[in-house]
Design a protein around this motif. Structure first.
Motif, short mmCIF file in Angstrom:
data_model
loop_
_atom_site.label_atom_id
_atom_site.label_comp_id
_atom_site.label_asym_id
_atom_site.label_seq_id
_atom_site.Cartn_x
_atom_site.Cartn_y
_atom_site.Cartn_z
N SER A 81 0.83 -1.21 0.00
CA SER A 81 0.00 0.00 0.00
C SER A 81 0.86 1.26 0.00
O SER A 81 0.55 2.23 -0.70
N SER A 82 1.96 1.24 0.77
CA SER A 82 2.87 2.39 0.77
C SER A 82 3.47 2.60 -0.62
O SER A 82 3.61 3.74 -1.08
N TYR A 83 3.80 1.50 -1.27
CA TYR A 83 4.39 1.59 -2.62
C TYR A 83 3.41 2.25 -3.59
O TYR A 83 3.79 3.18 -4.33
N TRP A 84 2.15 1.79 -3.60
CA TRP A 84 1.19 2.36 -4.54
C TRP A 84 0.88 3.82 -4.22
O TRP A 84 0.66 4.63 -5.12
N ARG A 85 0.87 4.17 -2.95
CA ARG A 85 0.68 5.58 -2.60
C ARG A 85 1.85 6.42 -3.12
O ARG A 85 1.65 7.54 -3.60
N ALA A 86 3.06 5.88 -3.02
CA ALA A 86 4.23 6.59 -3.53
C ALA A 86 4.17 6.74 -5.05
O ALA A 86 4.47 7.80 -5.60
N LEU A 160 -3.73 12.46 -0.26
CA LEU A 160 -3.61 11.25 -1.08
C LEU A 160 -3.40 10.04 -0.17
O LEU A 160 -2.45 10.01 0.61
N THR A 161 -4.28 9.08 -0.30
CA THR A 161 -4.14 7.82 0.42
C THR A 161 -4.94 6.75 -0.31
O THR A 161 -5.59 7.02 -1.33
N SER A 162 -4.91 5.53 0.21
CA SER A 162 -5.61 4.41 -0.44
C SER A 162 -7.11 4.58 -0.42
O SER A 162 -7.66 5.22 0.48
N ASP A 163 -7.78 3.98 -1.38
CA ASP A 163 -9.24 4.06 -1.49
C ASP A 163 -9.93 3.64 -0.19
O ASP A 163 -10.78 4.35 0.33
N TYR A 164 -9.54 2.50 0.37
CA TYR A 164 -10.20 1.99 1.56
C TYR A 164 -9.91 2.83 2.80
O TYR A 164 -10.66 2.79 3.78
N HIS A 165 -8.85 3.62 2.78
CA HIS A 165 -8.43 4.43 3.93
C HIS A 165 -8.99 5.84 3.90
O HIS A 165 -9.01 6.54 4.92
N MET A 166 -9.48 6.29 2.75
CA MET A 166 -9.84 7.69 2.58
C MET A 166 -11.00 8.13 3.46
O MET A 166 -11.00 9.25 4.00
N GLY A 177 -8.97 20.01 12.26
CA GLY A 177 -8.95 21.42 11.87
C GLY A 177 -8.29 21.72 10.55
O GLY A 177 -8.05 22.88 10.22
N LEU A 178 -7.99 20.69 9.76
CA LEU A 178 -7.35 20.89 8.47
C LEU A 178 -8.28 20.40 7.37
O LEU A 178 -8.51 19.20 7.22
N ASP A 179 -8.82 21.34 6.58
CA ASP A 179 -9.69 20.96 5.48
C ASP A 179 -8.84 20.45 4.32
O ASP A 179 -7.89 21.11 3.90
N VAL A 180 -9.15 19.28 3.83
CA VAL A 180 -8.37 18.66 2.76
C VAL A 180 -9.30 18.23 1.63
O VAL A 180 -10.47 17.93 1.84
N ALA A 181 -8.74 18.21 0.42
CA ALA A 181 -9.45 17.71 -0.75
C ALA A 181 -9.00 16.27 -1.00
O ALA A 181 -7.80 16.02 -1.22
N PRO A 182 -9.89 15.29 -0.92
CA PRO A 182 -9.49 13.89 -1.06
C PRO A 182 -9.07 13.52 -2.49
O PRO A 182 -9.73 13.91 -3.45
N ARG A 183 -7.99 12.79 -2.58
CA ARG A 183 -7.50 12.27 -3.87
C ARG A 183 -7.16 10.78 -3.66
O ARG A 183 -6.00 10.40 -3.52
N PRO A 184 -8.18 9.92 -3.65
CA PRO A 184 -7.94 8.50 -3.39
C PRO A 184 -7.21 7.82 -4.55
O PRO A 184 -7.29 8.28 -5.69
N ILE A 185 -6.52 6.75 -4.21
CA ILE A 185 -5.85 5.95 -5.24
C ILE A 185 -6.44 4.55 -5.25
O ILE A 185 -6.94 4.07 -4.24
N PRO A 186 -6.43 3.85 -6.38
CA PRO A 186 -7.00 2.50 -6.46
C PRO A 186 -6.07 1.46 -5.86
O PRO A 186 -5.21 0.90 -6.55
N ASP A 187 -6.23 1.20 -4.59
CA ASP A 187 -5.40 0.21 -3.89
C ASP A 187 -6.18 -1.10 -3.72
O ASP A 187 -5.87 -2.10 -4.38
#
Length: 221
Positions: A81-86, A160-166, A177-187
């Motif tokens: 999972s770390s590899y695909w996120r990288a 950016l993180t894995s689909d199942y983790h997002m 307190g940190l607003d983020v825009a999700p960018r999931p990856i197909p893990d």
């Protein structure tokens, strides 16, 4: 003279019927397991589950790209999972998704963020554009650390993180307190394509769902 009949007593359940009842109850267990095996192996259950946890599928851009690490191999190499996120972090950089990268996760004894940073640098991301957080050992700690580092910074922060983790990650960051825009990856969705990997995906989704429940109960998301 009419004869009054006394109602006959209800006959007790025979020993054979009781055994049949017990057998039927016991039979439900393997039948349930069989249905679960068929559903996990031959249906899109895990694909749908991972897609639901991923949320809306888009590729936002912003000022900084936050990348969360997952696991390692126990040595100097990234886990799957770390590899695909990288890999997808490199692709996002090449697409101009952000001008800076913040990699979060690991500890001084297991510097996963440092390992991922090396991967990104060797893949062409300028070293001076990458920051690392080596002190976060959970999604909540990453959220708190990143929120502290980026507080007051203008512009969009892309997560950016894995689909199942997002699902858990984006809500945990917003709660910190940190607003983020999700960018999931197909893990998990990528693993689903290999039929022999579907049980591994299923177990990962069960574990992640349990973490979601735990985080909700603690008020972390």
């Amino acid at each position: 003279m009419t004869q009054t009949r006394t109602p006959s007593r209800i006959k007790p359940v025979s020993r054979l019927s009781a055994r049949q009842l017990i057998f039927a109850q016991v039979l439900r267990v393997p039948l349930g397991i069989g249905v679960l095996v068929l559903a996990v192996t031959f249906s899109p259950l895990t694909y749908w589950w991972a897609s639901w946890l991923a949320g809306p599928w888009n590729d936002p851009s912003g000022e900084v790209l936050i990348v969360l690490v997952a696991e390692s191999t126990g040595g100097e190499f990234l886990g799957r999972s770390s590899y695909w996120r990288a890999v997808y972090a490199v692709l996002a950089w090449r697409q101009g998704a952000a001008g800076r990268v913040l990699i979060s996760g690991g500890s001084p004894g297991a510097p996963l963020a440092g390992q991922m940073r090396n991967f990104l640098v060797h893949s062409g991301v300028p070293a001076e554009r990458i920051e690392t957080d080596l002190n976060s050992r959970s999604t909540r700690e990453s959220a708190l650390q990143c929120a502290a580092r980026l507080r007051g910074m203008t512009g969009t922060k892309v997560l950016l993180t894995s689909d199942y983790h997002m699902h858990r990650a984006v809500r945990c960051f917003r709660a910190a307190g940190l607003d983020v825009a999700p960018r999931p990856i197909p893990d998990a969705r990528k693993q689903y394509m290999q039929i022999e990997e579907r049980w591994s995906v299923f177990l990962s989704l069960v574990k992640e769902t349990a973490k979601i429940v735990y985080y909700r109960l603690r008020g972390w998301m």
